[in-house]
Design a protein around this motif. Structure first.
Motif, mmCIF file in Angstrom:
data_model
loop_
_atom_site.group_PDB
_atom_site.id
_atom_site.type_symbol
_atom_site.label_atom_id
_atom_site.label_comp_id
_atom_site.label_asym_id
_atom_site.label_seq_id
_atom_site.Cartn_x
_atom_site.Cartn_y
_atom_site.Cartn_z
ATOM 1 N N THR A 39 0.820 -1.217 0.000
ATOM 2 C CA THR A 39 0.000 0.000 0.000
ATOM 3 C C THR A 39 0.851 1.263 0.000
ATOM 4 O OG1 THR A 39 -0.109 0.090 2.425
ATOM 5 C CG2 THR A 39 -1.786 -1.233 1.280
ATOM 6 N N GLY A 40 2.088 1.140 0.452
ATOM 7 C CA GLY A 40 2.948 2.320 0.549
ATOM 8 C C GLY A 40 2.669 3.157 1.782
ATOM 9 N N ASP A 41 1.792 2.674 2.649
ATOM 10 C CA ASP A 41 1.430 3.408 3.868
ATOM 11 C C ASP A 41 2.111 2.766 5.073
ATOM 12 O OD1 ASP A 41 0.324 4.858 5.897
ATOM 13 O OD2 ASP A 41 -1.766 4.348 5.431
ATOM 14 N N PRO A 42 3.039 3.471 5.724
ATOM 15 C CA PRO A 42 3.721 2.915 6.905
ATOM 16 C C PRO A 42 2.755 2.498 8.013
ATOM 17 C CG PRO A 42 4.857 4.873 6.130
ATOM 18 C CD PRO A 42 3.574 4.789 5.361
ATOM 19 N N ALA A 43 1.567 3.092 8.054
ATOM 20 C CA ALA A 43 0.596 2.739 9.094
ATOM 21 C C ALA A 43 0.119 1.294 8.961
ATOM 22 C CB ALA A 43 -0.597 3.681 9.035
#
Length: 247
Positions: A39-43
């Motif tokens: 997703t490319g989202d660190p979260a």
């Protein structure tokens, strides 16, 4: 004759059952663990990140994607039918496997360096990465020299280390179930124990499999091969004696 045939059939069925379980678990863990890093989202990271180090998340992404690919390719490489009927596919998958391990290992070193899971886990991941690279390197050297059996032995060892990604999560589930009954047991202890167990137990199982599935059958075949000429020589030496008795 019948007993031997049934025994071989049972062994073949047992082998395919184990292979099927390994393949299902490998694909399942890859499908579960890799997508959050796409997703490319660190979260979405399953592991805690250092907020001040952007490279930490990037290293996890670069490790997860080729790592998942290696998990999926591995079971296919152990299929004798594929190796025999499509050797070119086997070689191509082998190259992808090896390149993925190199890329995943470099990223794993960075990820372990910035890990928040504690020093014992960091040491385990460093050792796992070193062994991962070493075993695939030895497997590559063996096949380049044409030593097929030795290549298979090193690949068994390598995939056992790869499969630590699966057994780690199994041990975590077991550890968390135990922790529910033992509240004083810290999560860090469960995680560290699971990490080390996934590496050490997998390595022991791999050696057991190598001995009983590869080395012992080879030894039996060599023993039969060596005993056949000896028996033939005995018969040839005895032939003149029988001829003299008849004379």
């Amino acid at each position: 004759m019948t007993t031997t045939s049934l025994s071989r059939t049972a062994r073949r069925r047992w082998w395919w059952a184990l292979w099927g379980l390994m393949a299902v678990l490998a694909v399942g863990i890859a499908a579960y663990a890799v997508p959050p890093y796409l997703t490319g989202d660190p979260a979405d990271s399953a592991l805690p990140l250092r907020p001040d180090v952007a490279l930490h998340y990037l290293s996890l992404v670069v490790h997860a994607v080729p790592g998942g690919l290696v998990l999926i390719i591995g079971p296919l490489q152990f299929m004798t039918r594929l190796r025999v009927s499509n050797p070119k596919v086997h070689r191509v998958l082998g190259r992808i496997y090896m390149i993925s391990i190199v890329a995943g290992s470099i990223a794993a070193i960075v990820a372990a360096t910035y890990s928040l899971d504690g020093f014992p886990s960091q040491v385990a991941f460093y050792l796992l990465t070193a062994a991962w690279l070493y075993t695939v390197g030895k497997a590559y050297q063996a096949i380049r020299r044409g030593e097929v059996q030795l290549h298979r032995i090193w690949m068994i060892r390598n995939y056992a280390l790869t499969f630590a990604a699966v057994t780690l999560r199994i041990y975590l589930i077991i550890g968390m179930a135990v922790r529910a009954s033992v509240p004083e047991l810290a999560f860090e202890d469960v995680y560290t124990t699971s990490v080390w167990a996934s590496i050490l137990i997998n390595a022991v199982v791999a050696e057991y499999f190598i001995i009983h599935r590869t080395l012992m059958p080879l030894a039996r075949r060599r023993q039969r091969h060596d005993s056949a000429p000896a028996a033939q020589n005995i018969e040839e030496d005895a032939a003149p004696i029988h001829a003299e008795k008849k004379g």
